[in-house]
Design a protein around this motif. Structure first.
Motif, PDB file in Angstrom:
ATOM      1  N   GLN A 639       0.837  -1.199   0.000  1.00 48.78           N
ATOM      2  CA  GLN A 639       0.000   0.000   0.000  1.00 48.78           C
ATOM      3  C   GLN A 639       0.872   1.249   0.000  1.00 48.78           C
ATOM      4  O   GLN A 639       0.559   2.227  -0.689  1.00 48.78           O
ATOM      5  N   ASP A 640       1.962   1.225   0.756  1.00 52.33           N
ATOM      6  CA  ASP A 640       2.878   2.370   0.770  1.00 52.33           C
ATOM      7  C   ASP A 640       3.542   2.558  -0.590  1.00 52.33           C
ATOM      8  O   ASP A 640       3.722   3.689  -1.056  1.00 52.33           O
ATOM      9  N   GLN A 641       3.930   1.450  -1.235  1.00 51.90           N
ATOM     10  CA  GLN A 641       4.597   1.548  -2.536  1.00 51.90           C
ATOM     11  C   GLN A 641       3.697   2.183  -3.592  1.00 51.90           C
ATOM     12  O   GLN A 641       4.170   2.930  -4.459  1.00 51.90           O
ATOM     13  N   LEU A 642       2.407   1.895  -3.524  1.00 49.66           N
ATOM     14  CA  LEU A 642       1.487   2.345  -4.565  1.00 49.66           C
ATOM     15  C   LEU A 642       0.757   3.635  -4.209  1.00 49.66           C
ATOM     16  O   LEU A 642       0.046   4.185  -5.047  1.00 49.66           O
ATOM     17  N   SER A 643       0.943   4.116  -2.984  1.00 51.83           N
ATOM     18  CA  SER A 643       0.303   5.381  -2.594  1.00 51.83           C
ATOM     19  C   SER A 643       1.140   6.539  -3.104  1.00 51.83           C
ATOM     20  O   SER A 643       2.358   6.588  -2.911  1.00 51.83           O
ATOM     21  N   LEU A 644       0.494   7.470  -3.742  1.00 55.93           N
ATOM     22  CA  LEU A 644       1.181   8.608  -4.359  1.00 55.93           C
ATOM     23  C   LEU A 644       0.986   9.844  -3.496  1.00 55.93           C
ATOM     24  O   LEU A 644      -0.129  10.212  -3.153  1.00 55.93           O
ATOM     25  N   ALA A 645       2.113  10.458  -3.117  1.00 59.59           N
ATOM     26  CA  ALA A 645       2.047  11.676  -2.311  1.00 59.59           C
ATOM     27  C   ALA A 645       1.384  12.792  -3.108  1.00 59.59           C
ATOM     28  O   ALA A 645       1.549  12.882  -4.341  1.00 59.59           O
ATOM     29  N   PRO A 646       0.606  13.674  -2.444  1.00 62.65           N
ATOM     30  CA  PRO A 646      -0.057  14.775  -3.156  1.00 62.65           C
ATOM     31  C   PRO A 646       0.955  15.627  -3.924  1.00 62.65           C
ATOM     32  O   PRO A 646       2.007  15.993  -3.405  1.00 62.65           O
TER      33      PRO A 646
END
Length: 839
Positions: A639-646
């Motif tokens: 989930q962290d790998q695929l979460s994109l920072a704003p």
């Protein structure tokens, strides 16, 4: 005790001690756990400070990091009421707020606390037996009838039922007064929570400071849980009972704790829908039919346990459960009606009850309480309204949840008068209590210790030898210096409780003695709900992998500068398939790079990689007790790998690396499941889900990239998507050709990425699943897999086309439905309703 590494000098220790205590100012008029009234450190804290001063600030932060990583890696979490998202149960989870300083209590002082808590548990247990039995305390006037009958937790259908109000686990919230005495703030008898969090606090801090933990001879907790489990076993009618932990589900505030305790104690975690009634007995719905439940440790409120006789709006309970209790066919811990003695209205009557039922005075006093249902008490409370706190007399009195005490003097004048009017109108719904001034304990902030108010929760369990008190518990610490009530909400921390001994502490384990171990190789019953979730966990993970492989293939061709023949057509097919899967938006205005990014990170795209990973994590959270910590960690990593920072817009190369890293995490999970999971029914349903989804994805890949007019680059893309390039190149010297490619990805039983291989694995797994029929006839899943296997074995690559490949896909989808109908929805059809093999 000598810590590892070079010991600091006495001067350095003194400097560090002064730095830790600099600015530590106990609050006026309260008891402080660290500093005595003479301004000196209390003796029990000296060993702790002495060893802490052996650490430099950097070393302390490193130890804190060990504890915090344990909390993060194990997923210790809780919820605050209102933080609920039914679409994503993990979204409202808050990390457990661990304080790095334990509460230190001497063994001598703890003996008084333990004796008082055990006495109180015995008293409330005896009172429950009387309330739901002869009711002599009411007849003698020791308890007003309206205090019992007026409580929403008194359940009249349980009257005279065996164990209707039995008490198996009790908790007391304690606070220390300015004079140093411990007072009971609240009794917890309904479904006490926190024992699992106390255990996690212990694991985190003992991992951070193992030498300090051993040197201070801290009492262990395992013996308490051992006794609690033995107490539940003793209440069963069978020698080897099936004990279930009944949870409200993943949206409950303490769901993590429930899954943790189920795994730790070896209980079966179930929801209301997992249980059903047959012949006035409770059974668990499993993949092998209905299995009898002997003991149920409930974590739902008693009135929600049976919608047939109690709360008709409940979706958490089991219709007919009360009748099973009446017949003595199941033991419920705590008894469904046990919440009746949790009411604050009862507290003022407990001293007299203790003398009557136990022949003893209370060892631990409780905060002075007046029930406003009595005219004299109500008048006294109203006369002293500005000096007291006002609290609900019963759970949910006045509607809604128990909001806890309010300090009348702190309210605006209009609200205070409105409160007075409510007490005058319905005094039975309220109690007046002395305002509690909580003691303080140290917390570590900005490099030094600071005092903060705290309460202590202590647990007692009914064991075959009597009541046993956990030698510890957990503290709830407020961030507000003037807090007068502490609940686990934002701004509150929790800490371990170290009860120290003068002698080394015996090591206790939950494992049975070697001569009493019954060898077994099967882990036991698999509930249908757990099988369902394991099945879909496998499907979601494979679905994520298929999306990631499509994205990687698309980005790889965008990055590659070689303009191979058919490249643009392949790009179009890759993008179209992502659009068809709901992974990214379509339209002429969409670039392939933008579509790839959306397929990776688009939360608004139901088929994107991040969306399916979140679904996988949501599904995993429901069966958390069946997954290893390493597996759970991987879900967070993905989930962290695929979460994109704003605001971040990764380049094509960066997006390619993100997809590649996520595929590595998926490969790690596949390795864990293949190498670490026991080949039981749970593993089989996980593998069946993976094989079905992979087979469907391969069929779809083949239909899109291996049709008669497909260019060579599309066939290369198909080999990439099925991870079969190396195998193909080792067999054939020429470039990709239609029939060899189709044979490799569709019909080759030796290729682990082919449809035929998935079918063979499905055949092997389904063959091992239990059957409900005894008539020699094949069940639907077995019939379908045999048909599918025959189709694969007799098919020829030269005859494969879009239509025949679609037939394989449809057979796989039909098999999925047959498995769901047979194993997940037991009462949906004739086969599912058969009750052979009830045990």
């Amino acid at each position: 005790m000598a810590l590892q590494g070079r010991s600091p000098s006495a001067r350095t220790r003194t400097e560090r001690r002064n730095a830790l205590l600099a600015g530590y100012r106990p609050l006026a008029g309260v008891h402080d756990e660290l500093i005595g009234p003479d301004g000196a450190v209390r003796p029990q804290w000296e060993p702790f400070l002495e060893e802490w001063c052996a650490f430099s600030p950097a070393e302390l932060n490193q130890r804190f990091g060990l504890a915090d990583r344990h909390v993060h890696d194990t997923g210790v979490s809780y919820r605050v009421h209102g933080d609920l998202d039914e679409r994503d149960p993990s979204a409202g989870e808050r990390a457990w707020p661990l304080s790095h300083v334990p509460l230190v209590i001497t063994g001598a002082e703890w003996e008084t606390i333990a004796a008082g808590v055990a006495q109180r548990a015995e008293l409330l247990g005896a009172l429950l037996d009387d309330i739901y039995g002869p009711a002599e305390t009411i007849a003698k006037g020791l308890v007003p009838a309206s205090v019992v009958a007026g409580s929403p937790d008194y359940l009249r259908p349980l009257q005279d039922a065996p164990g209707g109000g039995s008490l198996q686990l009790y908790a007391a919230d304690l606070g220390r007064g300015p004079d140093g005495r411990w007072w009971v703030l609240q009794d917890r008898t309904q479904a006490p929570s926190g024992a699992g969090y106390a255990l996690e606090n212990r694991l985190a801090l003992s991992r951070a400071f193992p030498d300090l933990f051993r040197a201070m001879n801290v009492e262990r907790l395992a013996a308490f849980f051992q006794g609690f489990r033995a107490g539940l076993v003793s209440r069963s009618q069978r020698i080897e009972p099936r004990i279930c932990l009944l949870t409200p589900g993943p949206l409950n505030e303490s769901y993590f704790e429930q899954t943790y305790l189920a795994r730790y104690l070896g209980f079966l975690l179930v929801e209301g829908g997992d249980l059903t009634m047959r012949e006035e007995r409770v059974h668990v719905r499993t993949i092998a039919g209905l299995k009898r439940a002997d003991v149920i440790w409930r974590r739902i409120d008693g009135d929600f346990a049976d919608p047939l006789e109690l709360n008709a709006s409940s979706a958490l309970g089991v219709p007919g459960l009360v009748q099973a209790v009446r017949k003595g066919n199941v033991h419920i811990a705590n008894g469904l009606g046990s919440g009746a003695v949790e009411a604050r209205a009862l507290m003022g009557f407990l001293p007299a009850l203790a003398r009557n039922l136990l022949g003893q005075d209370l060892i631990l006093p409780h905060v002075a309480t007046w029930w406003c249902g009595q005219p004299k008490a109500r008048a006294a409370v109203l006369d002293r309204l500005d000096e007291l706190s006002i609290a609900p007399a019963f759970r949910s009195a006045g509607g809604g949840r128990d909001t806890g005490p309010v300090i009348a003097a702190d309210l605006p004048a209009a609200e205070r008068e409105a409160l007075r009017a409510r007490v005058e109108a319905r005094g039975m719904d309220y109690v007046g209590q002395e305002v509690v001034r909580l003691s303080t304990m140290p917390v570590f902030e900005n490099g030094r210790l600071q005092p903060r108010p705290m309460t202590l929760r202590v647990f007692a369990a009914a064991t075959p030898e009597g009541w046993k008190v956990m030698p510890g518990g957990f503290c709830r610490i407020s961030d507000e210096p003037d807090a007068r009530a502490v609940q686990m909400r934002s701004g509150v921390r929790s800490s371990d409780v170290w009860v120290t001994s003068d002698a080394p502490v015996e090591h206790v384990t939950l494992l049975p003695a070697p001569d009493r171990i019954a060898i077994r190789r099967i882990t036991g019953t698999l509930p249908s709900r757990a099988a369902d979730n394991l099945f879909w966990l496998g499907r979601y993970l494979e679905r994520t992998e298929a999306t990631l492989r499509l994205v990687r293939a698309l980005l790889g061709r965008l990055i590659d500068t070689d303009q191979t023949q058919g490249r643009n057509e392949t790009l179009r097919r890759l993008a179209n398939l992502l659009v068809a899967w709901g992974a990214c938006p379509g339209g002429r205005d969409q670039t392939h790079a933008a579509q790839a990014s959306a397929a990776l990170h688009g939360l608004d795209q139901y088929g994107s990689a991040i969306a399916t990973v979140r679904e996988a994590r949501r599904t995993a959270s429901v069966i958390r007790e069946r997954l290893s910590l390493d597996a759970w960690r991987l879900f967070g990593d993905m989930q962290d790998q695929l979460s994109l920072a704003p605001g971040r817009d990764p380049s094509e190369g960066e997006a390619y690396e993100i997809a590649d890293e996520a595929l590595k995490s998926l490969a790690a999970f596949a390795g864990l499941s293949q190498e670490n999971m026991v080949r039981g029914s749970g593993w089989r349903f996980l593998d069946i889900g993976r094989r079905l989804e992979r087979g469907v994805a391969i069929c779809r890949f083949a239909r899109h990239f291996a049709e008669g007019s497909a260019p060579t680059d599309s066939l290369d893309a198909l080999l990439d998507l099925t991870d079969s390039q190396i195998t193909y190149r080792s067999r054939y010297l020429l470039g990709a050709s239609l029939q060899p490619v189709l044979d490799l990805v569709m019909l080759d039983p030796y290729n682990p990425r082919s449809v035929a291989f998935q079918v063979e694995r499905l055949d092997a797994e389904i063959r091992e699943l239990p059957s409900l029929t005894e008539d020699g006839m094949l069940e639907a899943p077995r019939r379908l897999i045999l048909k599918l296997a025959a189709e694969c074995r007799t098919a020829e690559a030269a005859r494969l086309d879009r239509t025949s490949i679609l037939l394989f896909e449809q057979l796989l989808m039909g098999l999925s439905s047959a498995i769901a109908d047979r194993y997940f929805l037991q009462n949906s059809g004739p086969e599912g309703s058969r009750l052979t093999g009830i045990a």
